[in-house]
Design a protein around this motif. Structure first.
Motif, PDB file in Angstrom:
ATOM      1  N   ARG A   1     -19.717  16.821  -8.405  1.00 41.60           N
ATOM      2  CA  ARG A   1     -20.218  15.600  -7.760  1.00 41.60           C
ATOM      3  C   ARG A   1     -21.622  15.828  -7.204  1.00 41.60           C
ATOM      4  O   ARG A   1     -22.530  15.028  -7.418  1.00 41.60           O
ATOM      5  CB  ARG A   1     -19.268  15.213  -6.623  1.00 41.60           C
ATOM      6  CG  ARG A   1     -19.712  13.990  -5.848  1.00 41.60           C
ATOM      7  CD  ARG A   1     -18.840  13.779  -4.617  1.00 41.60           C
ATOM      8  NE  ARG A   1     -19.235  14.659  -3.530  1.00 41.60           N
ATOM      9  CZ  ARG A   1     -18.406  15.125  -2.596  1.00 41.60           C
ATOM     10  NH1 ARG A   1     -17.120  14.836  -2.628  1.00 41.60           N
ATOM     11  NH2 ARG A   1     -18.857  15.913  -1.639  1.00 41.60           N
ATOM     12  N   GLU A   2     -21.795  16.954  -6.501  1.00 42.91           N
ATOM     13  CA  GLU A   2     -23.076  17.189  -5.831  1.00 42.91           C
ATOM     14  C   GLU A   2     -24.180  17.551  -6.830  1.00 42.91           C
ATOM     15  O   GLU A   2     -25.344  17.308  -6.580  1.00 42.91           O
ATOM     16  CB  GLU A   2     -22.914  18.278  -4.773  1.00 42.91           C
ATOM     17  CG  GLU A   2     -21.920  17.910  -3.685  1.00 42.91           C
ATOM     18  CD  GLU A   2     -22.452  16.884  -2.697  1.00 42.91           C
ATOM     19  OE1 GLU A   2     -23.382  17.220  -1.961  1.00 42.91           O
ATOM     20  OE2 GLU A   2     -21.933  15.743  -2.669  1.00 42.91           O
TER      21      GLU A   2
ATOM     22  N   TYR B   1     -10.513  22.271  -5.430  1.00 41.27           N
ATOM     23  CA  TYR B   1     -11.349  21.238  -4.813  1.00 41.27           C
ATOM     24  C   TYR B   1     -12.844  21.457  -5.054  1.00 41.27           C
ATOM     25  O   TYR B   1     -13.557  20.544  -5.466  1.00 41.27           O
ATOM     26  CB  TYR B   1     -11.030  21.214  -3.318  1.00 41.27           C
ATOM     27  CG  TYR B   1     -11.858  20.252  -2.517  1.00 41.27           C
ATOM     28  CD1 TYR B   1     -11.870  18.894  -2.812  1.00 41.27           C
ATOM     29  CD2 TYR B   1     -12.628  20.714  -1.451  1.00 41.27           C
ATOM     30  CE1 TYR B   1     -12.630  18.011  -2.059  1.00 41.27           C
ATOM     31  CE2 TYR B   1     -13.386  19.835  -0.690  1.00 41.27           C
ATOM     32  CZ  TYR B   1     -13.397  18.490  -0.999  1.00 41.27           C
ATOM     33  OH  TYR B   1     -14.144  17.625  -0.261  1.00 41.27           O
TER      34      TYR B   1
ATOM     35  N   GLN C   1     -14.225  19.098  -7.817  1.00 46.07           N
ATOM     36  CA  GLN C   1     -14.759  17.874  -7.198  1.00 46.07           C
ATOM     37  C   GLN C   1     -16.146  18.066  -6.606  1.00 46.07           C
ATOM     38  O   GLN C   1     -17.094  17.396  -6.999  1.00 46.07           O
ATOM     39  CB  GLN C   1     -13.807  17.392  -6.097  1.00 46.07           C
ATOM     40  CG  GLN C   1     -12.483  16.881  -6.612  1.00 46.07           C
ATOM     41  CD  GLN C   1     -11.672  16.300  -5.465  1.00 46.07           C
ATOM     42  OE1 GLN C   1     -12.162  15.489  -4.693  1.00 46.07           O
ATOM     43  NE2 GLN C   1     -10.429  16.731  -5.343  1.00 46.07           N
TER      44      GLN C   1
END
Ligand code: SF4
Lengths: 373, 291
Positions: B80-81, B72, B76
């Motif tokens: 993403r950040e 995760y 992800q």
């Protein structure tokens, strides 16, 4: 500055010689002009101008204008050249004032505050800047009473705990510990130390000044969340944004965080609470706010219900005083025997002894009331 | 072209030790002068992942996740950040083989070399062995000794178990320890019954966690019976059911981990040799500044 030779690269060239070299590309900085033409060099400061100078006459002409030359030299040879660091270091010394005035001020040392940090800039021989960094409340402290640091990376460890040794998860909470000083830093090290205390603040402050701060508002930020934080998306129900006002009031007020909140509910919907007066901006809800919002999302899924309590007027006021004291972080300040304060420990213990049942229920009223379901 | 290393880690709002490994490894690498610039960023601390890349001056950034497994966070949350257009498929990984990929973030003009997590790098196997050596104060530990590598289980992340198994297999293949087992907190074989899984008198237990915290200091020691209350600490070794249990604490605090971070970046193309460019004052002065 001694021992310079004509060969490049010269790690520490003479400022006037460096200026003469740079004149080929043209210099126009803080009132100093230097250019090179077919007829020779041109040099100008606000109250003097020289034309058609030979190379050696150029050097002679700079004499008497050392403040301008050294100022240019510092900003182009010694200061870090990335835009944000450069702008921050300029801001520290209030660059709108004329160079001679600024130099005089820098010779004595000039200060600026950045959150709870106090930066003092001063010049040494040759116009180089050196910086001290300390807690604003240690402005007048005797340096001998402070722990002296020279490695700017120490800052990120100092910021981890407050004056009572408690962990500070939010670097910009107004709880920075006192008692330390970063002594005699060069410009690059100063920037690193400030960023160690308040990460990314210089970058975002600079972006804001340049008009390109990339603000991510509340709704956009929570919509991005996944995993255990995905649930926060369900808190925006299209029924107004009071809940976000309350979050901002709880977490982002200047009493809790020194960043100036620039994010709102969304692009069109400003919040109704002040963003604060901090010098550096907050560009999106931080992880602490998101994590806290997760708890509130779950709590706010509950329906209000009616409870009946019998309290004297003083007892009701006392409960309000206790909530205020905790919310304002004031419990440590309440004097042991000050029983006029509703949040005094003896007062709270008396109220508990009188009004709680053995299971800790206020006035014996159970929290879960099945009949109310 | 200057290069930066960005170590990304979880961090915590509650536990100040959570970010200590990232800070310590960053400091060690900084002292070695292998990178022009070294930064850290955190999910729960600051700078946040969202603000991280703008704190970096260099144009080429090697991002190394200080996480034990793929999943995760690495697939992800971090991309993403950091505003990277990343698909887990870009790594083409079987769960432990993520290597690196080059991406362009959308908020800054830089090139990001996004690396797999430290936990699945082959060099991690050596760190586990080193941990066994340090906890037993024996550089030759192995003969007559069992080794347990401990992780969460698949409840949280399927790849977490794969990473544990991967290193346990690699250590077993070295024929150094009499017995090597992968044990888990929330699935069989469970770390609770650690002594059931070993015949050796001495058993070294190495949890594959990045930071010391609740799991490594309270959960696992209490589950194994080293103590009733992990907050009060435990003996090393502790005698349980006729075995001496040498419990090592989180692997992430092992100084050798800094080398794994460096290897991740080197695999992605970073120039991590101590630079020898005479007359290059920029690198020298940056290093003198502790940058
Ligand atoms: S979201 Fe609020 S509490 Fe968090 S950093 Fe921004 S202003 Fe501070």
């Amino acid at each position: 500055m001694s021992g310079t030779t004509a060969t490049d690269p010269d790690p520490d060239p003479d400022p006037a010689e460096a200026l003469r070299t740079a004149a080929a590309d043209g210099v126009d900085f803080d009132g100093l002009e230097a250019t090179r033409h077919d007829d020779g060099f041109h040099l100008a400061v606000p109250d003097a101008s020289y034309d058609d100078l030979s190379a050696s006459a150029f050097l002679d002409a700079t004499r008497g204008h050392e403040a301008y030359v050294e100022n240019w030299f510092f900003w182009h040879q010694h200061a870090p050249q990335d835009d944000a660091s450069w702008a921050f270091l300029r801001w520290i010394e209030r660059p709108d004032d004329p160079v001679p005035e600024r130099c005089e001020r820098l010779a004595d040392g000039t200060t600026r505050e950045w959150g709870q940090l106090l930066v003092e800039a001063r010049t040494d021989e040759g116009g180089q800047r050196r910086y001290d960094l300390r807690h604003v409340d240690d402005a007048d402290a005797d340096v001998a009473t402070l722990s002296v640091h020279t490695d700017p990376t120490d800052a990120r460890r100092i910021r981890k705990t407050d004056g009572n040794g408690r962990y500070r998860p939010l670097s910009t909470a107004p709880t920075l510990a006192r008692g330390w000083i970063f002594d005699d830093l060069d410009p690059t090290a100063l920037v690193r130390a400030v960023e160690g205390f308040y990460p990314a603040t210089i970058q975002n402050w600079h972006r804001e000044r340049a008009g390109d701060l990339d603000v991510a508002h509340w709704h956009e930020t929570i919509s991005r969340q996944t995993g255990i934080y995905g649930v926060v998306q369900t808190w925006d129900r299209g029924e107004g944004h009071d809940h976000v006002n309350w979050v901002a009031e709880a977490c982002c007020a200047d009493s809790q965080c020194l960043k100036r909140r620039e994010w709102e509910y969304d692009e069109e919907t400003p919040l109704n609470v002040p963003g604060g007066d901090g010098v550096f901006p907050c560009r999106e809800p931080c992880s602490l706010v998101i994590a806290t919002a997760r708890r509130w999302t779950r709590m706010e899924a509950e329906q209000a219900r009616t409870y009946e309590f019998d309290l004297t007027p003083s007892e009701k006021a006392q409960i309000e005083a206790i909530i205020d004291a905790v919310a304002d972080g004031r419990t440590d300040e309440i004097r042991e025997a000050d029983t006029s304060d509703g949040a005094n420990r003896y007062r709270a213990r008396y109220l508990r002894a009188k009004r709680f049942d053995d299971a800790g229920n206020l006035c014996g009223v159970p929290t879960e009331n099945d009949e109310a379901e | 072209m200057s290069e930066a290393l960005l170590i990304v880690a979880h961090g915590s709002h509650l536990n100040p030790q959570s970010s200590t490994p990232a800070q310590d490894h960053a400091d060690a690498l900084r002292a070695s002068g292998r990178f022009d610039e070294i930064r850290e960023a955190y999910w729960k601390e600051e700078p946040s992942f969202r603000n991280a890349l703008r704190t970096v001056t260099a144009d080429e950034v090697y991002v190394v996740p200080l996480f034990v497994s793929e999943g995760y966070f690495t697939e992800q949350v971090i991309p993403r950040e950091l505003r990277l257009d990343f698909e887990a498929a870009d790594w083409d990984s079987d769960g432990t083989s993520a290597d690196h990929t080059t991406l362009e973030p959308t908020d800054v003009d830089k090139r990001v070399h996004y690396c797999g997590p430290v936990g699945t790098h082959d060099a991690m196997t050596d760190v586990i062995v080193r941990r066994a050596e340090t906890v037993t104060s024996n550089d030759d530990v192995g003969a007559g000794v069992g080794l347990a590598v401990v992780g969460h289980g698949t409840k949280r992340n399927e790849n977490s178990a794969k990473a544990i198994q991967y290193h346990a297999d690699r250590i077993r293949d070295r024929d150094r320890f009499d017995e090597v087992r992968a044990l888990f907190m929330d699935e069989d074989p469970e770390v609770d019954d650690v002594t059931d899984h070993f015949e050796s008198d001495d058993v070294v237990v190495v949890p594959l966690f990045i930071a010391d915290g609740y799991h490594t200091q309270e959960d696992i020691p209490e589950d194994m019976g080293l103590t009733d209350d992990g907050r009060g600490g435990y003996e090393v070794p502790t005698r349980i059911d006729g075995h001496d249990i040498w419990y090592a604490g989180a692997i992430g605090t092992e100084p050798l981990m800094a080398d794994v971070v460096l290897e991740r970046a080197a695999d992605a193309g970073a120039d991590v040799d101590a630079p020898e460019t005479p007359g290059d004052g920029a690198i020298d002065s940056a290093r003198a500044d502790g940058d």
